[in-house]
Design a protein around this motif. Structure first.
Motif, PDB file in Angstrom:
ATOM      1  N   VAL A 119       0.837  -1.204   0.000  1.00  0.00           N
ATOM      2  CA  VAL A 119       0.000   0.000   0.000  1.00  0.00           C
ATOM      3  C   VAL A 119       0.869   1.249   0.000  1.00  0.00           C
ATOM      4  CG1 VAL A 119      -1.688   1.324   1.333  1.00  0.00           C
ATOM      5  CG2 VAL A 119      -1.924  -1.157   1.146  1.00  0.00           C
ATOM      6  N   SER A 155       2.260   2.234  -3.386  1.00  0.00           N
ATOM      7  CA  SER A 155       1.314   2.516  -4.480  1.00  0.00           C
ATOM      8  C   SER A 155       0.405   3.678  -4.097  1.00  0.00           C
ATOM      9  CB  SER A 155       0.468   1.271  -4.790  1.00  0.00           C
ATOM     10  OG  SER A 155      -0.209   0.825  -3.635  1.00  0.00           O
ATOM     11  N   GLU A 210      -3.303   5.044  -5.611  1.00  0.00           N
ATOM     12  CA  GLU A 210      -4.093   3.978  -6.238  1.00  0.00           C
ATOM     13  C   GLU A 210      -5.131   3.483  -5.232  1.00  0.00           C
ATOM     14  OE1 GLU A 210      -1.751   1.024  -8.312  1.00  0.00           O
ATOM     15  OE2 GLU A 210      -0.042   2.379  -8.358  1.00  0.00           O
ATOM     16  N   GLU A 211      -6.117   4.352  -4.934  1.00  0.00           N
ATOM     17  CA  GLU A 211      -7.088   4.072  -3.873  1.00  0.00           C
ATOM     18  C   GLU A 211      -7.917   2.817  -4.140  1.00  0.00           C
ATOM     19  OE1 GLU A 211      -7.516   5.562  -0.940  1.00  0.00           O
ATOM     20  OE2 GLU A 211      -5.758   6.757  -1.361  1.00  0.00           O
ATOM     21  N   LYS A 245      -7.203   0.174  -5.937  1.00  0.00           N
ATOM     22  CA  LYS A 245      -6.368  -1.014  -5.787  1.00  0.00           C
ATOM     23  C   LYS A 245      -6.115  -1.305  -4.311  1.00  0.00           C
ATOM     24  CE  LYS A 245      -1.670  -2.692  -6.680  1.00  0.00           C
ATOM     25  NZ  LYS A 245      -0.342  -2.343  -7.267  1.00  0.00           N
ATOM     26  N   ASN A 246      -5.844  -0.267  -3.537  1.00  0.00           N
ATOM     27  CA  ASN A 246      -5.564  -0.449  -2.120  1.00  0.00           C
ATOM     28  C   ASN A 246      -6.782  -0.965  -1.361  1.00  0.00           C
ATOM     29  OD1 ASN A 246      -2.903   0.348  -2.361  1.00  0.00           O
ATOM     30  ND2 ASN A 246      -3.330   2.494  -1.905  1.00  0.00           N
ATOM     31  N   ARG A 247      -7.965  -0.441  -1.685  1.00  0.00           N
ATOM     32  CA  ARG A 247      -9.185  -0.919  -1.013  1.00  0.00           C
ATOM     33  C   ARG A 247      -9.477  -2.376  -1.370  1.00  0.00           C
ATOM     34  NH1 ARG A 247     -11.018   4.259  -2.296  1.00  0.00           N
ATOM     35  NH2 ARG A 247     -12.168   3.472  -4.093  1.00  0.00           N
ATOM     36  N   TYR A 262      -2.875  -0.475   7.701  1.00  0.00           N
ATOM     37  CA  TYR A 262      -3.367  -0.005   6.397  1.00  0.00           C
ATOM     38  C   TYR A 262      -3.422   1.520   6.382  1.00  0.00           C
ATOM     39  CZ  TYR A 262      -6.687   0.792   2.552  1.00  0.00           C
ATOM     40  OH  TYR A 262      -7.308   1.232   1.411  1.00  0.00           O
ATOM     41  N   LYS A 301      -1.053   4.378   4.269  1.00  0.00           N
ATOM     42  CA  LYS A 301      -1.679   5.412   3.433  1.00  0.00           C
ATOM     43  C   LYS A 301      -1.480   6.807   3.995  1.00  0.00           C
ATOM     44  CE  LYS A 301      -5.722   5.122   1.924  1.00  0.00           C
ATOM     45  NZ  LYS A 301      -7.190   5.154   2.047  1.00  0.00           N
TER      46      LYS A 301
END
Length: 434
Positions: A293, A296, A299-300, A302-304, A367, A371
């Motif tokens: 995470v 990247s 890249e919201e 993809k992260n979720r 997480y 972020k």
């Protein structure tokens, strides 16, 4: 042209392999499970060889104290993992080297300050935890100070996605903890002896860590790494607060039980050891998710998706582990702790109900830290910790009621955080704020 195309395809395959949650998780799982088995063996041998529930309670109280004292280490490790992941994604290996050297200097200063402050408070801490041997507290403080430097190795290897080497480094500590338990038979002051051997093992691990870091970074020349100091300062502050929340909710129960229910603390510690074995599988995903995470940013979606996938794996593995533990609780207690601890099974159900949400909160906190978005999860954990402390002040007559109250508080925190993440995911990207 064909050669260039082949190279690109190979690079793409390699990138997919590096960024695969499942592939990386299996690597980390295999190595961290070895470390976890050694951790369980450490607790098991402690229960068998100490042959005293009082000493076992003291050891677990010191372990909980140590987990709190290593907050600076945890924060430093997250910081190093975050910035290493960013630089690694940009292929700035030379800057990673410079970053590591800078962090070693900072950690050295922190270690000296930390040692001085905690040494002055060691008598008060020992009295509050009902630990008579002051040397135990001094050694715990020294161990926490020396452990600060491990952040360079754990954070550096994790951020570089060198998960095999990360797992190898993680095995060194548990091996020396096993050796410490065996060596305790030679010492009259058993817990102090365990901590002394553990301290030696930590120092030895740094020799191995230097070799592993050199292997990852290769022969790239050092390049000056410049970061926005204000941005880094704010991130460090968020890490301190978020990790303090994780540590608080993960260890407050042991300290309250040791203080308010000293006579039952030994049995509770045994049940807690078994209950926390549930998290051994799920913590694997935390290790893998963080650098994926962090590397990247932006890249919201993809992260979720990654978070959703990890939560599903977490729930499935946790439920399977709980069923196994409940079906074979007597056998597990006899094998791992001894017949003296059979009465601890009365605490297993409420403890598992308490441990499961803590594992999820730890995942959500990491997480958020990856972020750089920690406000809500941090507030909920501190509120949960405050309620836990209040519960400890109210329920001084029934340990079972206290554990059930703690479990209820932690599940409420999980529900609120999942609801918050769901609502954030439905907002347009341009209006989403921290």
């Amino acid at each position: 042209m064909d050669g260039k195309l082949s190279d690109r395809q190979e690079a793409f395959k390699q990138k997919r392999k590096t960024d695969s949650l499942e592939a990386n998780s299996m690597i980390v799982l295999a190595l961290t499970m070895c470390a976890n088995v050694l951790g369980v063996l450490f607790q098991s041998l402690a229960g068998h060889l100490l042959q005293d529930t009082g000493l076992f309670a003291d050891l677990n109280a010191v372990m909980a104290l140590f987990n709190i004292l290593v907050l600076p280490t945890t924060v430093s490790s997250c910081l190093i993992a975050k910035y290493t992941a960013v630089l690694h994604a940009q292929h700035e290996i030379g800057k990673i080297k410079s970053f590591f050297f800078g962090m070693i200097k900072v950690l050295g200063i922190l270690a000296l300050l930390f040692s001085g402050i905690m040494a002055a408070a060691h008598e008060a801490i020992g009295k509050w935890l009902h630990i008579e041997d002051s040397m135990v507290i001094i050694l715990a403080v020294a161990l926490a100070a020396v452990t600060l430097f491990s952040a360079v190795f754990t954070g550096g290897l994790q951020g570089s996605k060198a998960f095999v080497l990360y797992g190898v480094f993680g095995l060194i500590g548990p091996v020396f903890k096993i050796a410490a338990i065996a060596a305790s038979l030679l010492f009259q002051r058993k817990i102090a002896g365990i901590l002394a051997v553990w301290l030696f093992g930590t120092l030895f691990s740094y020799i191995v860590g230097i070799f592993l870091i050199k292997k990852v970074l290769g022969k790239h020349k050092r390049e000056k790494a410049a970061f926005d100091k204000r941005e880094m300062g704010l991130y460090i502050l968020k890490l301190i607060v978020a990790n303090a929340g994780v540590i608080l909710i993960s260890n407050i129960d042991v300290l309250m039980v040791k203080h308010n229910f000293n006579a039952e603390a030994g049995l509770y510690s045994g049940a807690r050891m078994l209950g926390y074995s549930i998290t051994y599988l799920t913590n694997t995903f935390v290790i893998v998710l963080f650098p994926m995470v962090a590397g990247s940013a932006g890249e919201e979606k993809k992260n979720r998706q990654l978070l959703k996938k990890v939560l599903v794996y977490n729930v499935i593995l946790s439920i399977a582990a709980v069923f196994f533990l409940m079906l074979f609780s007597d056998l597990c207690i006899k094998l791992l702790l001894g017949k003296e601890f059979l009465m601890c099974r009365q605490y297993l159900v409420p403890i598992t109900a308490y441990v499961l949400p803590i594992g999820i909160l730890n995942l959500l906190a990491n997480y958020g830290m990856a972020k750089n978005s920690t406000t809500y999860i941090t507030a909920s954990m501190f509120l949960g910790g405050a309620l836990a402390i209040a519960g400890g002040m109210i329920w001084k007559e029934s340990l079972l009621l206290l554990i059930w109250f703690l479990a209820l508080v932690m599940w409420a925190a999980v529900f609120c955080n999942l609801l918050y993440i769901y609502r954030q995911g439905r907002k347009p990207e341009d209006v989403r704020t921290e």
